[in-house]
Design a protein around this motif. Structure first.
Motif, PDB file in Angstrom:
ATOM      1  N   GLN A   3     -75.388 -45.598 -39.548  1.00 26.08           N
ATOM      2  CA  GLN A   3     -75.211 -44.127 -38.491  1.00 26.08           C
ATOM      3  C   GLN A   3     -72.904 -44.873 -38.213  1.00 26.08           C
ATOM      4  O   GLN A   3     -73.214 -45.885 -37.737  1.00 26.08           O
ATOM      5  CB  GLN A   3     -75.429 -43.780 -38.150  1.00 26.08           C
ATOM      6  N   THR A   4     -72.145 -43.625 -38.445  1.00 27.30           N
ATOM      7  CA  THR A   4     -70.842 -44.330 -37.745  1.00 27.30           C
ATOM      8  C   THR A   4     -70.834 -43.244 -36.888  1.00 27.30           C
ATOM      9  O   THR A   4     -70.322 -42.115 -36.570  1.00 27.30           O
ATOM     10  CB  THR A   4     -70.085 -43.885 -38.869  1.00 27.30           C
ATOM     11  N   LEU A   5     -70.367 -43.742 -35.374  1.00 27.09           N
ATOM     12  CA  LEU A   5     -70.017 -43.166 -34.463  1.00 27.09           C
ATOM     13  C   LEU A   5     -68.514 -42.218 -34.871  1.00 27.09           C
ATOM     14  O   LEU A   5     -67.501 -43.082 -35.929  1.00 27.09           O
ATOM     15  CB  LEU A   5     -69.598 -44.278 -33.074  1.00 27.09           C
ATOM     16  N   GLU A   6     -68.227 -41.548 -34.074  1.00 25.04           N
ATOM     17  CA  GLU A   6     -66.892 -40.983 -34.217  1.00 25.04           C
ATOM     18  C   GLU A   6     -66.295 -41.602 -33.637  1.00 25.04           C
ATOM     19  O   GLU A   6     -65.375 -41.726 -32.382  1.00 25.04           O
ATOM     20  CB  GLU A   6     -66.732 -39.290 -33.548  1.00 25.04           C
ATOM     21  N   THR A   7     -64.385 -42.489 -34.388  1.00 26.06           N
ATOM     22  CA  THR A   7     -63.546 -42.779 -33.444  1.00 26.06           C
ATOM     23  C   THR A   7     -62.433 -42.510 -34.363  1.00 26.06           C
ATOM     24  O   THR A   7     -61.796 -41.655 -35.841  1.00 26.06           O
ATOM     25  CB  THR A   7     -63.327 -44.366 -34.240  1.00 26.06           C
ATOM     26  N   ARG A   8     -61.412 -42.365 -33.087  1.00 26.51           N
ATOM     27  CA  ARG A   8     -60.026 -42.000 -34.126  1.00 26.51           C
ATOM     28  C   ARG A   8     -59.597 -42.936 -35.071  1.00 26.51           C
ATOM     29  O   ARG A   8     -59.528 -44.464 -35.095  1.00 26.51           O
ATOM     30  CB  ARG A   8     -59.068 -42.486 -32.700  1.00 26.51           C
ATOM     31  N   MET A  10     -57.585 -45.388 -36.565  1.00 24.24           N
ATOM     32  CA  MET A  10     -56.213 -46.477 -36.516  1.00 24.24           C
ATOM     33  C   MET A  10     -55.521 -46.026 -37.701  1.00 24.24           C
ATOM     34  O   MET A  10     -53.826 -46.392 -37.844  1.00 24.24           O
ATOM     35  CB  MET A  10     -56.712 -47.207 -36.869  1.00 24.24           C
ATOM     36  N   ALA A  44     -53.944 -37.020 -30.299  1.00 21.22           N
ATOM     37  CA  ALA A  44     -55.161 -38.400 -31.206  1.00 21.22           C
ATOM     38  C   ALA A  44     -55.363 -37.264 -31.594  1.00 21.22           C
ATOM     39  O   ALA A  44     -55.869 -35.260 -31.552  1.00 21.22           O
ATOM     40  CB  ALA A  44     -56.117 -38.668 -30.340  1.00 21.22           C
ATOM     41  N   LYS A  46     -56.958 -34.627 -34.192  1.00 26.46           N
ATOM     42  CA  LYS A  46     -58.163 -33.634 -33.999  1.00 26.46           C
ATOM     43  C   LYS A  46     -58.834 -33.776 -35.189  1.00 26.46           C
ATOM     44  O   LYS A  46     -58.270 -33.152 -36.586  1.00 26.46           O
ATOM     45  CB  LYS A  46     -58.687 -32.469 -32.835  1.00 26.46           C
TER      46      LYS A  46
ATOM     47  N   SER B  18     -59.571 -50.975 -38.739  1.00 28.54           N
ATOM     48  CA  SER B  18     -60.543 -49.457 -38.416  1.00 28.54           C
ATOM     49  C   SER B  18     -60.073 -48.793 -37.357  1.00 28.54           C
ATOM     50  O   SER B  18     -59.913 -47.288 -37.179  1.00 28.54           O
ATOM     51  CB  SER B  18     -60.843 -48.695 -39.806  1.00 28.54           C
ATOM     52  N   VAL B  21     -66.976 -47.500 -35.842  1.00 27.16           N
ATOM     53  CA  VAL B  21     -68.699 -48.493 -35.389  1.00 27.16           C
ATOM     54  C   VAL B  21     -69.377 -48.028 -35.841  1.00 27.16           C
ATOM     55  O   VAL B  21     -69.569 -46.789 -35.654  1.00 27.16           O
ATOM     56  CB  VAL B  21     -68.142 -47.884 -33.674  1.00 27.16           C
ATOM     57  N   HIS B  22     -70.345 -48.863 -36.695  1.00 26.69           N
ATOM     58  CA  HIS B  22     -71.612 -48.397 -37.149  1.00 26.69           C
ATOM     59  C   HIS B  22     -72.224 -48.916 -36.053  1.00 26.69           C
ATOM     60  O   HIS B  22     -72.610 -49.735 -35.775  1.00 26.69           O
ATOM     61  CB  HIS B  22     -71.540 -48.970 -38.137  1.00 26.69           C
ATOM     62  N   VAL B  23     -73.486 -48.180 -36.097  1.00 25.26           N
ATOM     63  CA  VAL B  23     -74.927 -48.699 -35.773  1.00 25.26           C
ATOM     64  C   VAL B  23     -75.788 -48.101 -37.070  1.00 25.26           C
ATOM     65  O   VAL B  23     -76.236 -47.179 -37.718  1.00 25.26           O
ATOM     66  CB  VAL B  23     -75.686 -47.469 -34.462  1.00 25.26           C
ATOM     67  N   TYR B  80     -51.449 -53.434 -40.074  1.00 26.65           N
ATOM     68  CA  TYR B  80     -50.286 -53.614 -39.041  1.00 26.65           C
ATOM     69  C   TYR B  80     -49.603 -54.796 -38.854  1.00 26.65           C
ATOM     70  O   TYR B  80     -48.064 -54.602 -38.719  1.00 26.65           O
ATOM     71  CB  TYR B  80     -51.505 -53.059 -37.739  1.00 26.65           C
ATOM     72  N   LEU B 333     -63.563 -43.047 -27.594  1.00 27.90           N
ATOM     73  CA  LEU B 333     -63.577 -43.920 -29.032  1.00 27.90           C
ATOM     74  C   LEU B 333     -62.405 -42.110 -29.652  1.00 27.90           C
ATOM     75  O   LEU B 333     -61.834 -42.980 -30.185  1.00 27.90           O
ATOM     76  CB  LEU B 333     -64.996 -44.231 -29.369  1.00 27.90           C
ATOM     77  N   ALA B 334     -62.836 -41.672 -30.394  1.00 29.82           N
ATOM     78  CA  ALA B 334     -62.197 -40.155 -30.890  1.00 29.82           C
ATOM     79  C   ALA B 334     -60.607 -40.237 -29.945  1.00 29.82           C
ATOM     80  O   ALA B 334     -59.756 -40.102 -31.089  1.00 29.82           O
ATOM     81  CB  ALA B 334     -63.017 -39.215 -30.979  1.00 29.82           C
TER      82      ALA B 334
END
Lengths: 46, 454
Positions: A3-8, A10, A44, A46, B18, B21-23, B80, B333-334
């Motif tokens: 499961q992947t958390l929502e992240t910005r 990069m 950021a 959206k 990137s 973050v993965h659980v 980068y 994080l977002a």
């Protein structure tokens, strides 16, 4: 399984970032470590 | 580059470049490690099956991994460094000043990095004219940036309260005409807090940093007045009143922990549970390794354990509807920083500078008092452009020791002042600080997983 958390994104921020309006992190709370990770960005993607 | 770790029942995989973050479950955790080590799918599948993972699950896991890799969210490459931002040519503006309005203090804290507020020099107060010139310097050098930040710092800034008030009034009088928005902060030891200060700060300061080390015996060990009397009993009632009347505006109770209390969560929980403060920041002492207050390698291990205790406790408090905020666990994080910010860091020496009571400019408050680091002054601007360029170039890609570190885009190479004090070079690293930082990020990401109910 994964499961992947929502992240910005990069890589996207390479195109859209760099406006410089974010807060200077060292002013935020501690004055002894830079706390970049604790920054927030008003622009950021959206 | 990836980083994998297990904490509080979560298996977490950080994809460094990137920002993903993965659980993951146990089988995926192992599979990702094997793929990272260069094994092909057939070999990984065979290993998983040996560990009693079904063939179907093994195939699903490998398919998920391939999908994430194709999407650039796993095993992503460092693009980068190749972009080779030319940091020296990068246009920077000044956007924040740390105004040292007082190089004197009404406390005499033994561990003070600022040498009891005098920064190893003469005592002195900033005049209104010098402060006004500093604000003009900030406006003149801020380009198109709208938000400008000014922290009243010292020493103890409330020993020069009238100048603080006058400077804010001056800033407010010019901000509309100049198209700027000044954001003021105040860092205080609390001794000088009065009704007048509270009313002013609650109107003008969007954040206040209130220095308190926690339990009475902890606070009074170092935070004493000239006569040797601890400050706790005098400042706690004032801080409580200040925060009560703050009405939801930003504040931080800011403590320092040392060799004498590496079990700092006891002090944090005291501030939360017995004093009722809910916005907290506790920082390791800044001290030479030979100083008795400095954290030892053994202390660092205790501190890392404390960060885990704190993270788990904050999850409990959140569930019980009584959350507290800990500065270093506030990750968005977002909506966090872009890659430019993550590479260039805090901006000390370029975007952020400290101003002494006499108008001299330094890269940040921790360099003040050492003439080698003087950048110029508020009348003539930055005259030591070579030093400014050194700071401009001092980014995470300029630090050899950071190149293989998974946390480099979270810490941006760390604090230049800490690096200088630890290694004698702003391009060095403060290794103990790195250890502590990485543990904090691991805890903060784990809390994000818990928050997402994964």
């Amino acid at each position: 399984h994964i499961q992947t958390l929502e992240t910005r994104d990069m890589v996207k921020s390479l195109e859209n970032g760099g406006c410089g309006e974010c807060q200077t992190s060292c002013q935020s709370a501690c004055k002894t470590s830079c706390g970049i990770a604790n920054q927030q960005c008003e622009n950021a993607e959206k | 580059m990836i980083h994998q770790y297990k904490l509080n029942g979560y298996n977490i995989v950080v994809d460094v470049f990137s920002g993903s973050v993965h659980v993951v479950d146990d089988a995926s955790y192992d599979a990702i490690a094997m793929k990272d080590a260069g094994m092909d799918d057939a070999a990984v599948k065979a290993e998983l099956v040996k560990k009693s993972v079904s063939e179907q699950d093994a195939e699903d896991i490998l398919s998920d991994i391939a999908e994430l890799a194709d999407a650039g969210k796993l095993f992503s490459k460092d693009i980068y460094a190749l972009h080779a931002f030319d940091f020296k040519k990068r246009s920077t503006v000044v956007k924040a000043l740390c105004l040292h309005v007082a190089h004197t203090c009404n406390l005499n804290c033994d561990y003070c990095f600022a040498a009891q507020g005098k920064f190893h020099g003469e005592a002195g107060l900033m005049s209104f004219d010098t402060g006004k010139r500093a604000l003009d310097f900030l406006v003149e050098n801020s380009g198109t940036r709208r938000n400008l930040e000014v922290d009243f710092f010292g020493g103890e800034p409330l020993l020069n309260f009238q100048v603080c008030r006058d400077l804010v009034a001056y800033a407010r009088s010019i901000e509309k005409e100049k198209g700027k928005n000044f954001r003021f902060t105040l860092t205080t030891n609390g001794i000088g807090i009065t009704d007048e200060v509270i009313e002013w700060a609650n109107r003008e300061c969007y954040n206040v940093v209130l220095s308190l080390d926690g339990r009475k015996e902890t606070n009074d060990r170092f935070r004493k007045d000239i006569g040797g009397t601890g400050s706790y009993d005098r400042i706690v009632p004032k801080f409580k009143e200040f925060v009560k009347r703050r009405g939801g505006r930003g504040y931080y109770m800011r403590g320092t922990f040392t060799h004498y209390n590496p079990d700092f969560t006891k002090d944090l929980f005291h501030m939360a549970d017995e004093l009722g403060f809910d916005q907290l920041s506790m920082e390791p002492v800044v001290a030479a390794p030979s100083d008795p207050v400095a954290l030892t390698p053994e202390d660092i291990e205790v501190v890392k354990e404390q960060y885990e205790i704190l993270a788990k406790d904050m999850i409990r408090r959140e569930k019980e509807g009584k959350p507290i905020t800990f500065y270093h666990y506030m990750l968005d994080l977002a909506g966090g920083p872009c890659i430019y910010k993550r590479i260039s860091g805090c901006g000390s020496g370029t975007e952020y500078m400290a101003v002494t009571p006499w108008g001299d400019l330094y890269p940040c408050h921790q360099f003040v008092g050492d003439e080698r680091w003087k950048l110029g002054d508020v009348w003539n601007g930055v005259t030591n452009t070579a030093l400014r360029d050194e700071f401009k170039l001092c980014n995470v890609y300029a630090k050899p020791e950071c190149q293989e570190c998974w946390a480099k885009l979270y810490c941006s190479g760390g604090c230049a002042a800490n690096a200088m004090h630890a290694s004698g070079d702003i391009h060095g690293v403060y290794k103990e600080g790195c250890e502590v930082f990485k543990k904090r990020i691991e805890c903060a990401l784990m809390m994000k997983a818990a928050e997402a109910n994964l």
